[in-house]
Design a protein around this motif. Sequence first.
Motif, PDB file in Angstrom:
ATOM      1  N   PRO A 107       0.860  -1.185   0.000  1.00 30.33           N
ATOM      2  CA  PRO A 107       0.000   0.000   0.000  1.00 30.33           C
ATOM      3  C   PRO A 107       0.895   1.234   0.000  1.00 30.33           C
ATOM      4  CG  PRO A 107       0.161  -0.840   2.225  1.00 30.33           C
ATOM      5  CD  PRO A 107       0.948  -1.779   1.334  1.00 30.33           C
ATOM      6  N   LYS A 108       0.428   2.302  -0.592  1.00 33.23           N
ATOM      7  CA  LYS A 108       1.206   3.539  -0.555  1.00 33.23           C
ATOM      8  C   LYS A 108       1.204   4.138   0.849  1.00 33.23           C
ATOM      9  CE  LYS A 108       1.058   4.807  -5.387  1.00 33.23           C
ATOM     10  NZ  LYS A 108       0.658   5.812  -6.384  1.00 33.23           N
ATOM     11  N   GLU A 109       0.126   3.910   1.572  1.00 33.38           N
ATOM     12  CA  GLU A 109       0.059   4.346   2.967  1.00 33.38           C
ATOM     13  C   GLU A 109       0.960   3.448   3.795  1.00 33.38           C
ATOM     14  OE1 GLU A 109      -3.099   4.279   6.699  1.00 33.38           O
ATOM     15  OE2 GLU A 109      -3.811   3.768   4.703  1.00 33.38           O
ATOM     16  N   HIS A 110       1.716   4.023   4.690  1.00 31.10           N
ATOM     17  CA  HIS A 110       2.586   3.220   5.540  1.00 31.10           C
ATOM     18  C   HIS A 110       1.749   2.517   6.619  1.00 31.10           C
ATOM     19  CE1 HIS A 110       6.352   2.005   7.440  1.00 31.10           C
ATOM     20  NE2 HIS A 110       5.637   2.073   8.547  1.00 31.10           N
ATOM     21  N   ILE A 111       1.811   1.191   6.589  1.00 28.79           N
ATOM     22  CA  ILE A 111       1.238   0.333   7.625  1.00 28.79           C
ATOM     23  C   ILE A 111       2.361  -0.617   7.997  1.00 28.79           C
ATOM     24  CG2 ILE A 111      -0.556  -1.343   8.198  1.00 28.79           C
ATOM     25  CD1 ILE A 111      -2.121  -0.249   5.706  1.00 28.79           C
TER      26      ILE A 111
END
Length: 111
Positions: free
Chosen positions: A43-47
């Motif tokens: 994902p482009k969002e950091h998780i």
Amino acid sequence: MNNCIFCKIVSKEVPSSIVYEDEELLAFNDINPIDKVHILIIPKEHIDSLLTCETKHSDVISKMLLLAPKLAKNNGLKGFRTMINTGKEGGQEVFHIHFHMYGGSEHLVKI
């Protein structure tokens, strides 16, 4: 995350061999492939990992899983494996959730 290599790949600070990109996801060839085709889906969002996923991440996790067969087909695979390493004890080396999609060997080792 400032020191996250995958965040740097998302922001194009670090080059990669991108095979898919949309608003939420990025997929690129693994630099240390374990099979003929080995793609990382992030994902482009950091998780950080599955350990930190919450209900709000359900859509992006689903999209990651649904992208795997599309990428496999685009790479001529009739079957493939997915792997998610979670936590240090689970073999996770980069703490930005990522799915490995790999295949192409005629003789896979059965686990």
